[in-house]
Structure formats: structure tokens, C-alpha cells
Design a protein around this motif. Structure first.
Motif, PDB file in Angstrom:
ATOM      1  N   ILE A 165       0.867  -1.175   0.000  1.00  0.00           N
ATOM      2  CA  ILE A 165       0.000   0.000   0.000  1.00  0.00           C
ATOM      3  C   ILE A 165       0.906   1.227   0.000  1.00  0.00           C
ATOM      4  CG2 ILE A 165      -1.708   1.290   1.365  1.00  0.00           C
ATOM      5  CD1 ILE A 165      -2.399  -1.662   2.486  1.00  0.00           C
ATOM      6  N   LEU A 166       0.583   2.164  -0.857  1.00  0.00           N
ATOM      7  CA  LEU A 166       1.369   3.394  -0.928  1.00  0.00           C
ATOM      8  C   LEU A 166       0.545   4.541  -0.356  1.00  0.00           C
ATOM      9  CD1 LEU A 166       3.824   5.040  -1.887  1.00  0.00           C
ATOM     10  CD2 LEU A 166       2.818   5.083  -4.179  1.00  0.00           C
ATOM     11  N   ASP A 167       1.014   5.109   0.753  1.00  0.00           N
ATOM     12  CA  ASP A 167       0.405   6.322   1.295  1.00  0.00           C
ATOM     13  C   ASP A 167       1.012   7.489   0.523  1.00  0.00           C
ATOM     14  OD1 ASP A 167      -0.297   8.614   2.647  1.00  0.00           O
ATOM     15  OD2 ASP A 167       0.058   7.793   4.656  1.00  0.00           O
ATOM     16  N   ALA A 168       0.250   7.963  -0.459  1.00  0.00           N
ATOM     17  CA  ALA A 168       0.745   9.003  -1.370  1.00  0.00           C
ATOM     18  C   ALA A 168       0.150  10.364  -1.015  1.00  0.00           C
ATOM     19  CB  ALA A 168       0.420   8.617  -2.809  1.00  0.00           C
ATOM     20  N   ALA A 169      -0.049  10.589   0.281  1.00  0.00           N
ATOM     21  CA  ALA A 169      -0.631  11.860   0.725  1.00  0.00           C
ATOM     22  C   ALA A 169       0.173  13.060   0.221  1.00  0.00           C
ATOM     23  CB  ALA A 169      -0.732  11.887   2.250  1.00  0.00           C
ATOM     24  N   HIS A 170       1.497  12.871   0.066  1.00  0.00           N
ATOM     25  CA  HIS A 170       2.360  13.978  -0.381  1.00  0.00           C
ATOM     26  C   HIS A 170       2.634  13.925  -1.886  1.00  0.00           C
ATOM     27  CE1 HIS A 170       4.415  14.059   3.876  1.00  0.00           C
ATOM     28  NE2 HIS A 170       3.115  14.202   3.942  1.00  0.00           N
ATOM     29  N   MET A 171       2.060  12.934  -2.583  1.00  0.00           N
ATOM     30  CA  MET A 171       2.602  12.584  -3.903  1.00  0.00           C
ATOM     31  C   MET A 171       1.710  12.918  -5.089  1.00  0.00           C
ATOM     32  SD  MET A 171       4.358   8.928  -2.939  1.00  0.00           S
ATOM     33  CE  MET A 171       5.894   8.980  -3.848  1.00  0.00           C
ATOM     34  N   ALA A 172       0.731  13.798  -4.912  1.00  0.00           N
ATOM     35  CA  ALA A 172      -0.077  14.189  -6.070  1.00  0.00           C
ATOM     36  C   ALA A 172       0.836  14.892  -7.071  1.00  0.00           C
ATOM     37  CB  ALA A 172      -1.219  15.104  -5.640  1.00  0.00           C
ATOM     38  N   CYS A 218      13.303  10.555  -9.745  1.00  0.00           N
ATOM     39  CA  CYS A 218      12.042  10.948  -9.131  1.00  0.00           C
ATOM     40  C   CYS A 218      11.781  12.416  -9.433  1.00  0.00           C
ATOM     41  CB  CYS A 218      12.092  10.740  -7.617  1.00  0.00           C
ATOM     42  SG  CYS A 218      10.610  11.370  -6.797  1.00  0.00           S
ATOM     43  N   ASP A 219      10.679  12.662 -10.130  1.00  0.00           N
ATOM     44  CA  ASP A 219      10.234  14.024 -10.373  1.00  0.00           C
ATOM     45  C   ASP A 219       9.203  14.309  -9.276  1.00  0.00           C
ATOM     46  OD1 ASP A 219       9.331  16.418 -11.311  1.00  0.00           O
ATOM     47  OD2 ASP A 219       8.414  15.613 -13.139  1.00  0.00           O
ATOM     48  N   SER A 220       9.712  14.794  -8.139  1.00  0.00           N
ATOM     49  CA  SER A 220       8.909  14.901  -6.917  1.00  0.00           C
ATOM     50  C   SER A 220       7.903  16.034  -7.001  1.00  0.00           C
ATOM     51  CB  SER A 220       9.841  15.126  -5.725  1.00  0.00           C
ATOM     52  OG  SER A 220       9.101  15.509  -4.582  1.00  0.00           O
ATOM     53  N   SER A 221       6.768  15.840  -6.374  1.00  0.00           N
ATOM     54  CA  SER A 221       5.755  16.893  -6.245  1.00  0.00           C
ATOM     55  C   SER A 221       6.271  18.046  -5.382  1.00  0.00           C
ATOM     56  CB  SER A 221       4.508  16.317  -5.576  1.00  0.00           C
ATOM     57  OG  SER A 221       4.824  15.890  -4.266  1.00  0.00           O
ATOM     58  N   ARG A 222       7.372  17.805  -4.682  1.00  0.00           N
ATOM     59  CA  ARG A 222       7.958  18.773  -3.755  1.00  0.00           C
ATOM     60  C   ARG A 222       6.904  19.318  -2.789  1.00  0.00           C
ATOM     61  NH1 ARG A 222      13.589  19.194  -4.240  1.00  0.00           N
ATOM     62  NH2 ARG A 222      13.175  19.444  -2.033  1.00  0.00           N
ATOM     63  N   LYS A 234      -2.307  19.939   1.387  1.00  0.00           N
ATOM     64  CA  LYS A 234      -1.563  19.070   0.466  1.00  0.00           C
ATOM     65  C   LYS A 234      -1.420  19.750  -0.902  1.00  0.00           C
ATOM     66  CE  LYS A 234      -1.193  16.446   3.851  1.00  0.00           C
ATOM     67  NZ  LYS A 234      -1.724  15.177   4.304  1.00  0.00           N
ATOM     68  N   ASN A 235      -0.714  19.096  -1.841  1.00  0.00           N
ATOM     69  CA  ASN A 235      -0.422  19.761  -3.119  1.00  0.00           C
ATOM     70  C   ASN A 235      -1.666  20.031  -3.955  1.00  0.00           C
ATOM     71  OD1 ASN A 235       2.141  18.977  -2.170  1.00  0.00           O
ATOM     72  ND2 ASN A 235       2.953  19.136  -4.249  1.00  0.00           N
ATOM     73  N   ASN A 261       3.078  22.508  -8.973  1.00  0.00           N
ATOM     74  CA  ASN A 261       4.251  21.725  -8.590  1.00  0.00           C
ATOM     75  C   ASN A 261       5.518  22.276  -9.237  1.00  0.00           C
ATOM     76  OD1 ASN A 261       2.692  20.153  -6.951  1.00  0.00           O
ATOM     77  ND2 ASN A 261       2.737  18.325  -8.236  1.00  0.00           N
ATOM     78  N   ASP A 262       5.392  22.812 -10.462  1.00  0.00           N
ATOM     79  CA  ASP A 262       6.561  23.447 -11.095  1.00  0.00           C
ATOM     80  C   ASP A 262       7.023  24.659 -10.292  1.00  0.00           C
ATOM     81  OD1 ASP A 262       6.720  21.597 -13.087  1.00  0.00           O
ATOM     82  OD2 ASP A 262       5.706  22.813 -14.614  1.00  0.00           O
ATOM     83  N   GLN A 263       6.058  25.411  -9.780  1.00  0.00           N
ATOM     84  CA  GLN A 263       6.450  26.564  -8.962  1.00  0.00           C
ATOM     85  C   GLN A 263       7.134  26.109  -7.667  1.00  0.00           C
ATOM     86  OE1 GLN A 263       3.394  29.565  -8.309  1.00  0.00           O
ATOM     87  NE2 GLN A 263       4.710  30.629  -6.831  1.00  0.00           N
ATOM     88  N   ARG A 264       6.622  25.008  -7.096  1.00  0.00           N
ATOM     89  CA  ARG A 264       7.283  24.452  -5.913  1.00  0.00           C
ATOM     90  C   ARG A 264       8.736  24.085  -6.228  1.00  0.00           C
ATOM     91  NH1 ARG A 264       4.182  22.443  -1.722  1.00  0.00           N
ATOM     92  NH2 ARG A 264       1.979  22.917  -1.903  1.00  0.00           N
ATOM     93  N   LYS A 265       8.948  23.504  -7.410  1.00  0.00           N
ATOM     94  CA  LYS A 265      10.308  23.113  -7.808  1.00  0.00           C
ATOM     95  C   LYS A 265      11.213  24.340  -7.929  1.00  0.00           C
ATOM     96  CE  LYS A 265       8.330  19.299 -10.178  1.00  0.00           C
ATOM     97  NZ  LYS A 265       7.826  18.801 -11.464  1.00  0.00           N
ATOM     98  N   ARG A 266      10.654  25.426  -8.447  1.00  0.00           N
ATOM     99  CA  ARG A 266      11.469  26.638  -8.569  1.00  0.00           C
ATOM    100  C   ARG A 266      11.842  27.191  -7.190  1.00  0.00           C
ATOM    101  NH1 ARG A 266       7.999  27.466 -12.979  1.00  0.00           N
ATOM    102  NH2 ARG A 266       6.591  28.820 -11.801  1.00  0.00           N
TER     103      ARG A 266
END
Ligand SMILES: *Cc1c(COP(=O)(O)O)cnc(C)c1O
Length: 396
Positions: A172-179, A309-313, A203-204, A280-285
Motif C-alpha cells: 500500500i502506498l500512502d501518497a498523501a504527499h505525492m499528487a 524521481c520528479d517529486s511533487s515537492r 496538500k499539493n 508543482n513546477d512553482q514548488r520546484k522553482r
């Protein structure tokens, strides 16, 4: 201001709170969200069905996942994942689920809801489960592993997927941070038995509360639709849609829960999803700006996304010595970082596992989540960076 105070004392708190630089601050496209919600109100349909079905379809399209069921929260989804796997695969009370101590406590509460035992494995430097520690804890009673992608990072998820295949364990993957997190160019969640997302307010993809459970198998998706609405065999929306006349009949075949999502939350989510990649791109910046400012410091350890990994950051995390002093210094400067998370084995309900995960404990005592949200401007990030560098110079 005076008027506002009379109308709503909480608003004065909020206005003051917004003057500071906080770890989270969700951003909503207010007009678009309101027009989606207006549709629900004017059509007189705010509950299950209508927008929830539309959002499920859009989520499947966005992630490429086969199944998606919208729920009132991620926590509800985690519970239903354990509930369904326990009944479908005939697990017993006391059977074991290997889990992480570095998570929001709902990950581990969900195991207990089903009378299963939470067995804590240690984490690696990404704050995610360490496969070697997981493997060392597998016993005859182990049935599943739950993996949490901290901050949007996949950590060594690929190795855990292999482990679960080798030992025939559910994952099971808890992807609460992973949208929005992609790995090797594909949205995460394709290679696990169930993945659960959160659309809680920070969350994201924020709504007010909401979650999505995506099962690998269609039969589990069919079951979760029933169990999230008290075990009722057909929901009102389907009964209205599929029959010219409203069909009032339904059966109840098993114990279910009131866990389904509603159209108001789905209406917010539909708008937010259109902006998820952009956000998410803005988060990466923002993260890149922190990196440029902080990378040279040898008093900071960075918790970084792994290769491919291209993280949602969802988070920007650093580990520092003397965290309490560093935090106090930041707070004195109106900067309020977060801590994700306290090592769950320190909580009373998990006292049986206290201090069994040294890496988790060390992270838990040193980690900080720097402010990371879409209302931050360039100067905010400069201020946080410089203040943190000052703090670690003085205290670390
Ligand atoms: C937020 C969060 C949850 C719970 O999500 P809800 O939608 O609020 O139930 C679970 N796990 C992690 C890691 C989270 O951050």
C-alpha cells in the motif's frame, strides 16, 4: 479591522497569522472554484455522485491509473485498503504490516483499525522506508508493507516493490504527499496494490478534506465503492441514473463506513487538478532557490528526492543540529517551519516499538520543513534562507 473583529474574532487571528512566513498556505482559484460549487448548489446535488464521478474520471486520466474512488480523506482510504485486503486475503487479527515511523500518524492508526500489528522498520536518508530494514522484519505473519513517499519523494520504492513481489506481500502506498510525483516519467502508483492520495487542505492538491483510493484490481474498486457507503449495494445517483423511475430498493451485504467524498469537495478538486502541474513546477522553482542559497552550508543535511524521481515537492526538508534553538531563531524572525514527523515509536500507542529505529529517531530530532507554498515571493525565500544560515552558524 474593527468591523471584522466584531463579525468574526477568528479572522483577526488569521490576518495576523498571514503576516508571518508559514510552512504551508494553500492557494485556491477562488472564482473558478466558486463557479464549480455554484453548479452543485444550483443543481441541488452536493453529495456522492455528479462531481465526484467527474473528478474520479479526471484523476484516472491525469495519473493513468485504472481505478479511482473519491473519499472523505486519505485516512479513510488507508483504513479501507487494510479492511479490504484483510477480508479478501483472509488475514487474521494480529497479522503484521511493516510500516514507517516517519509519517503522519493516520498511516499507522489505519493498521490498528483492522486489529493488525504495526511493525516499524527504519528509514534511509530520504526519510522513506529502508528496504534492508523491511526485509529483516519479514516473518510468517507479515501480510503487507505500507510505504510513505515523504515530501513527494519515492525513496527506494522500486526496491520495496520487488521485495513485496518476492515475499508475496501486499503493498500500500500512502501518497498523501505525492499528487503529481512522477518516477521514470510515469505518475506514481502503477506498481502497487493500492495507492491513497490526500486532498486535505495543505496538500499539493488542496480542497478542504478529501482523498482518493486507487486499487490495482477492479474487483477491489467495486468493493470499496460499496464499503465507503455503509455497504449499500447501489448508490442513490446510480439508482436515479440507470432507471427511468427512482429505484428505492437496495441491499446491505456487509459492514461499511460513511467514508465517501462529496460533490462540493470534488468541485474544488476539479479546479485544483487543472493547476497541479503548474503549481508543482512553482514548488520546484522555490526548492531550486533554497538549494542555491543553502547548498554551500556544511551545517545542513538535505533530504532530497532520489534520482529519476520528479517529486511533487510537497516539502523542502533539512536536518540541523540543535533544532530547538534554530527553530526559536526562525520564529523570532516570524518564520514558522514545520516538523515532519515525530518518530511514531515515541507515541504512547506504539510504546512497544519505542527507539527501535535509530535513523528515524535521529531524523525526528533534527528535521525541519522550510516554508514551501505558492504565496511565497522571492524575498520570502531569501529571508528564510539567510535567517536559517545565521541560525545554523550560531547554534549548529
Ligand atoms: C495528510 C496525511 C495523511 C492523512 O490525510 P487525510 O486526507 O487528512 O486523512 C496521511 N498520511 C500522510 C503522510 C499525510 O501527510
Amino acid at each position: 479591522m474593527q468591523l471584522v473583529k466584531q463579525i468574526h474574532p477568528q479572522l483577526t487571528f488569521l490576518l495576523k497569522y498571514r503576516m508571518a512566513i508559514n510552512v504551508f498556505w494553500p492557494k485556491f482559484r477562488t472564482d473558478e472554484v466558486l463557479s464549480q460549487i455554484r453548479e452543485c448548489l444550483e443543481n441541488g446535488w452536493t453529495g456522492l455522485g455528479f462531481k465526484t464521478l467527474e473528478f474520479e474520471a479526471k484523476w484516472k486520466e491525469y495519473t493513468g491509473l485504472q481505478n479511482a474512488h473519491f473519499l472523505s480523506s486519505n485516512t479513510a482510504g488507508l483504513h479501507l485498503a487494510f479492511n479490504i485486503f484483510k477480508s479478501q486475503y483472509k488475514w487474521n487479527d494480529g497479522d503484521e504490516v511493516i510500516t514507517t515511523p516517519i509519517t503522519f500518524v493516520s498511516t499507522n492508526q489505519a493498521i490498528l483499525y483492522e486489529n493488525l500489528k504495526a511493525v516499524f522498520a527504519d528509514v534511509d536518508e530520504s526519510s522513506c522506508l529502508d528496504p534492508a530494514s523491511v526485509e529483516s522484519l519479514i516473518t510468517k505473519r507479515t501480510r503487507a508493507v505500507i510505504f510513505v513517499g515523504i515530501g513527494g519523494n519515492t525513496g527506494q520504492l522500486d526496491k520495496i516493490i520487488d521485495l513485496c513481489k518476492t515475499y508475496n506481500l501486499k503493498l500500500i502506498l500512502d501518497a498523501a504527499h505525492m499528487a503529481g510525483t512522477k518516477f521514470n516519467g510515469k505518475h506514481i502508483g502503477h506498481d502497487v496494490d493500492a495507492v491513497v492520495f490526500s486532498f486535505q487542505s495543505v496538500k499539493n492538491l488542496p480542497t478542504a478534506d478529501g482523498g482518493m483510493i486507487c486499487f490495482k484490481e477492479g474487483k477491489h474498486d467495486a468493493l470499496v465503492r460499496k464499503l465507503s457507503w455503509l455497504g449499500i449495494s447501489k448508490d442513490t445517483y446510480t439508482r436515479l441514473n440507470n432507471n427511468r423511475n427512482y429505484d428505492w430498493r437496495y441491499d446491505v451485504e456487509e459492514i461499511g463506513y460513511k467514508y465517501h467524498g462529496n460533490s462540493i469537495m470534488a468541485a474544488i478538486a476539479l479546479v485544483q487538478l487543472n493547476y497541479l502541474d503548474e503549481d508543482n513546477d512553482q514548488r520546484k522553482r522555490i526548492c531550486a532557490q533554497y538549494d542555491r542559497n543553502l547548498n554551500h552550508s556544511n551545517k545542513i543535511r538535505f533530504v532530497k528526492p532520489v534520482a529519476f524521481c520528479d517529486s511533487s515537492r510537497h516539502l523542502y526538508q533539512v536536518c540541523v543540529n540543535n533544532r530547538a534553538d534554530v527553530m526559536a531563531h526562525l520564529q523570532k524572525n516570524e518564520i514558522y517551519p514545520g516538523v515532519h514527523y515525530t518518530d511514531n515509536t515515541q507515541y504512547k500507542i506504539f510504546a512497544y516499538a519505542k527507539d527501535t529505529c535509530p535513523n528515524a529517531k535521529a531524523i525526528s530530532e533534527s528535521v525541519l520543513s522550510l516554508p514551501l507554498h505558492l504565496n511565497l515571493v522571492h524575498q520570502d525565500i531569501e529571508k528564510v534562507s539567510q535567517t536559517l544560515l545565521q541560525a545554523v552558524d550560531i547554534f549548529s
